[in-house]
Design a protein around this motif. Structure first.
Motif, short mmCIF file in Angstrom:
data_model
loop_
_atom_site.label_atom_id
_atom_site.label_comp_id
_atom_site.label_asym_id
_atom_site.label_seq_id
_atom_site.Cartn_x
_atom_site.Cartn_y
_atom_site.Cartn_z
N LEU A 38 33.80 65.18 45.24
CA LEU A 38 35.13 64.69 45.60
C LEU A 38 34.99 63.26 46.13
CD1 LEU A 38 37.94 65.94 45.61
CD2 LEU A 38 37.52 66.72 47.93
N GLN A 39 35.77 62.34 45.56
CA GLN A 39 35.72 60.94 45.98
C GLN A 39 36.97 60.66 46.80
OE1 GLN A 39 32.29 60.48 44.60
NE2 GLN A 39 33.21 58.51 44.98
N PRO A 40 36.83 60.35 48.08
CA PRO A 40 38.02 60.12 48.91
C PRO A 40 38.85 58.94 48.43
CG PRO A 40 35.98 59.99 50.21
CD PRO A 40 35.57 60.14 48.80
N VAL A 41 40.16 59.10 48.46
CA VAL A 41 41.09 57.98 48.21
C VAL A 41 42.06 58.04 49.39
CG1 VAL A 41 42.89 57.06 46.71
CG2 VAL A 41 40.91 58.22 45.69
N ASN A 42 42.04 57.03 50.23
CA ASN A 42 42.90 57.06 51.42
C ASN A 42 44.30 56.58 51.05
OD1 ASN A 42 44.21 56.66 53.87
ND2 ASN A 42 42.27 56.32 54.94
N MET A 43 45.19 57.56 50.81
CA MET A 43 46.53 57.21 50.35
C MET A 43 47.35 56.57 51.47
SD MET A 43 47.23 60.49 47.94
CE MET A 43 48.61 59.81 47.02
N ALA A 44 47.07 56.97 52.71
CA ALA A 44 47.81 56.36 53.83
C ALA A 44 47.54 54.86 53.90
CB ALA A 44 47.40 57.04 55.14
N GLY A 75 46.95 53.14 51.22
CA GLY A 75 47.37 52.58 49.92
C GLY A 75 46.22 52.30 48.96
N GLU A 76 45.09 53.01 49.16
CA GLU A 76 43.94 52.76 48.27
C GLU A 76 44.24 53.08 46.81
OE1 GLU A 76 40.32 53.42 51.47
OE2 GLU A 76 40.39 54.70 49.69
N HIS A 77 45.22 54.00 46.60
CA HIS A 77 45.56 54.38 45.21
C HIS A 77 46.36 53.29 44.48
CE1 HIS A 77 48.78 55.52 47.86
NE2 HIS A 77 49.55 56.02 46.92
N LYS A 78 46.74 52.24 45.20
CA LYS A 78 47.48 51.13 44.56
C LYS A 78 46.61 49.88 44.44
CE LYS A 78 51.22 53.74 44.76
NZ LYS A 78 51.67 54.48 43.58
N LYS A 79 45.35 49.98 44.83
CA LYS A 79 44.47 48.80 44.81
C LYS A 79 43.92 48.56 43.40
CE LYS A 79 44.32 47.81 49.31
NZ LYS A 79 43.69 48.60 50.36
N PRO A 80 43.67 47.28 43.04
CA PRO A 80 43.24 46.96 41.67
C PRO A 80 42.05 47.79 41.17
CG PRO A 80 43.67 44.95 42.90
CD PRO A 80 43.83 46.08 43.87
N ASP A 81 41.06 48.03 42.01
CA ASP A 81 39.89 48.79 41.54
C ASP A 81 40.27 50.21 41.13
OD1 ASP A 81 38.03 46.90 41.58
OD2 ASP A 81 37.03 47.53 43.45
N TYR A 82 41.17 50.83 41.94
CA TYR A 82 41.59 52.20 41.62
C TYR A 82 42.50 52.21 40.39
CZ TYR A 82 43.27 56.96 41.95
OH TYR A 82 43.57 58.27 41.64
N LEU A 83 43.34 51.18 40.25
CA LEU A 83 44.26 51.13 39.09
C LEU A 83 43.51 51.02 37.77
CD1 LEU A 83 47.10 48.81 40.51
CD2 LEU A 83 47.15 51.29 40.21
N LYS A 84 42.23 50.61 37.84
CA LYS A 84 41.43 50.57 36.60
C LYS A 84 41.19 51.98 36.07
CE LYS A 84 38.86 46.43 37.74
NZ LYS A 84 37.66 46.02 38.47
N ILE A 85 41.15 52.96 36.98
CA ILE A 85 40.90 54.34 36.50
C ILE A 85 42.17 55.20 36.50
CG2 ILE A 85 38.42 54.39 37.03
CD1 ILE A 85 39.08 55.96 39.58
N GLN A 86 43.20 54.77 37.25
CA GLN A 86 44.49 55.50 37.22
C GLN A 86 45.59 54.44 37.23
OE1 GLN A 86 47.35 56.60 37.47
NE2 GLN A 86 47.44 58.83 37.57
N PRO A 87 46.01 53.98 36.03
CA PRO A 87 46.89 52.81 35.96
C PRO A 87 48.25 53.01 36.60
CG PRO A 87 46.63 53.82 33.79
CD PRO A 87 45.65 54.50 34.70
N PHE A 88 48.66 54.29 36.85
CA PHE A 88 49.95 54.53 37.50
C PHE A 88 49.84 54.57 39.03
CE2 PHE A 88 50.40 56.42 33.23
CZ PHE A 88 51.46 55.65 32.77
N GLY A 89 48.61 54.42 39.52
CA GLY A 89 48.43 54.38 40.98
C GLY A 89 48.71 55.72 41.63
N GLN A 90 48.26 56.80 40.97
CA GLN A 90 48.45 58.15 41.54
C GLN A 90 47.11 58.87 41.57
OE1 GLN A 90 51.56 59.64 38.82
NE2 GLN A 90 52.98 59.44 40.52
N VAL A 91 47.07 59.97 42.32
CA VAL A 91 45.90 60.83 42.30
C VAL A 91 46.26 62.11 41.55
CG1 VAL A 91 44.88 59.91 44.41
CG2 VAL A 91 46.50 61.82 44.57
N PRO A 92 45.31 62.73 40.84
CA PRO A 92 43.88 62.43 40.80
C PRO A 92 43.52 61.46 39.67
CG PRO A 92 44.27 64.44 39.54
CD PRO A 92 45.63 63.98 40.06
N ALA A 93 42.29 60.91 39.81
CA ALA A 93 41.59 60.35 38.66
C ALA A 93 40.31 61.17 38.55
CB ALA A 93 41.29 58.88 38.89
N PHE A 94 39.68 61.07 37.40
CA PHE A 94 38.55 61.96 37.12
C PHE A 94 37.51 61.20 36.33
CE2 PHE A 94 36.56 65.02 34.18
CZ PHE A 94 36.26 66.08 35.01
#
Ligand SMILES: N[C@@H](CCC(=O)N[C@@H](CS)C(=O)NCC(=O)O)C(=O)O
Length: 223
Positions: free
Chosen positions: A34-40, A42-61
């Motif tokens: 499990l890879q933590p993504v701190n949604m509080a 806003g890590e799910h909206k950061k450019p690095d995360y958007l490379k694996i989940q372009p909609f800025g949501q969890v999960p990515a896999f």
């Protein structure tokens, strides 16, 4: 030969969509990290995360060098790739079984999820996030969900599970939102007032895979 690296799931286990994937991996007995993504934060909206989940949501896999998003697509992939592991019938064993599972999995995504996810957000998450609840939205979606559950009540009077006599991905996919509605949102009457739905919920929510997800939700890793 070196052992393959475990697959990675990005996101917190309290998320319904993340917990769908976790329950599937546990049913299939597939090791994961499990890879933590701190949604509080806003890590799910950061450019690095958007490379694996372009909609800025969890999960990515991630499996080897491939990344995927959308919890139901990830779950189907896990079942196909690891067809010989764990619960071998989770996504059926022939085209007709798969089609029947897909039919109810689509029913979950298209009919059950829209009203149930609004209710989960409004009733479970909005208060925690200090967002004002929208009473008319709650009323509207409760009525919509009741109609969907009437269809399920009939179906579950004909077969033990949605796609037949065995527990499948179609049933599993309903667990995360139902868990919140029954255990957190005090909307258990929607389920308990329907005899067959109530029996089905008792069976699917007591699976070992889901009990483990609930434990993970109680003590999520810090992210
Ligand atoms: N259809 C997507 C839905 C993903 C989704 O809605 N994730 C929520 C958490 S359960 C999320 O990331 N919400 C934050 C946002 O949309 O900004 C899936 O099943 O993976």
């Amino acid at each position: 030969m070196a052992a393959a690296a475990p697959v990675r799931v990005y996101g917190p286990p309290f998320s319904s969509a993340v917990s769908r994937v976790l329950a599937c991996l546990l049913e299939k007995d597939v090791p994961f990290q499990l890879q933590p993504v701190n949604m509080a934060k806003g890590e799910h909206k950061k450019p690095d995360y958007l490379k694996i989940q372009p909609f800025g949501q969890v999960p990515a896999f991630q499996d080897e060098s491939i990344t995927l998003f959308e919890s139901r697509a990830i779950s189907r992939y896990v079942c196909e790739k690891y067809s010989t592991k764990g619960n071998k019938g989770l996504y059926g064993t022939n085209p007709l079984e798969k089609a029947s599972i897909d039919q109810w999995l689509e029913g979950e995504g298209q009919n059950f999820n829209p009203p149930s996810s609004v209710l989960v957000f409004q009733l479970a998450f909005a208060p925690r996030m200090k967002i004002k609840q929208d009473e008319s939205l709650i009323k509207q979606n409760k009525a919509k969900l009741a109609k969907v559950l009437d269809v399920y009540e009939k179906r579950l009077g004909e077969s033990r599970y949605l796609a037949g006599e065995e527990f499948t991905l179609a049933d599993l996919s309903h667990i995360p939102n139902t868990h919140y509605l029954v255990n957190v949102c005090e909307r258990d009457e929607l389920f308990a007032s329907r005899e067959n739905v109530e029996r089905w919920w008792g069976e699917i929510s007591s699976r070992e895979s889901w009990r483990k997800v609930v434990d993970m939700q109680k003590s999520p890793p810090r992210g």
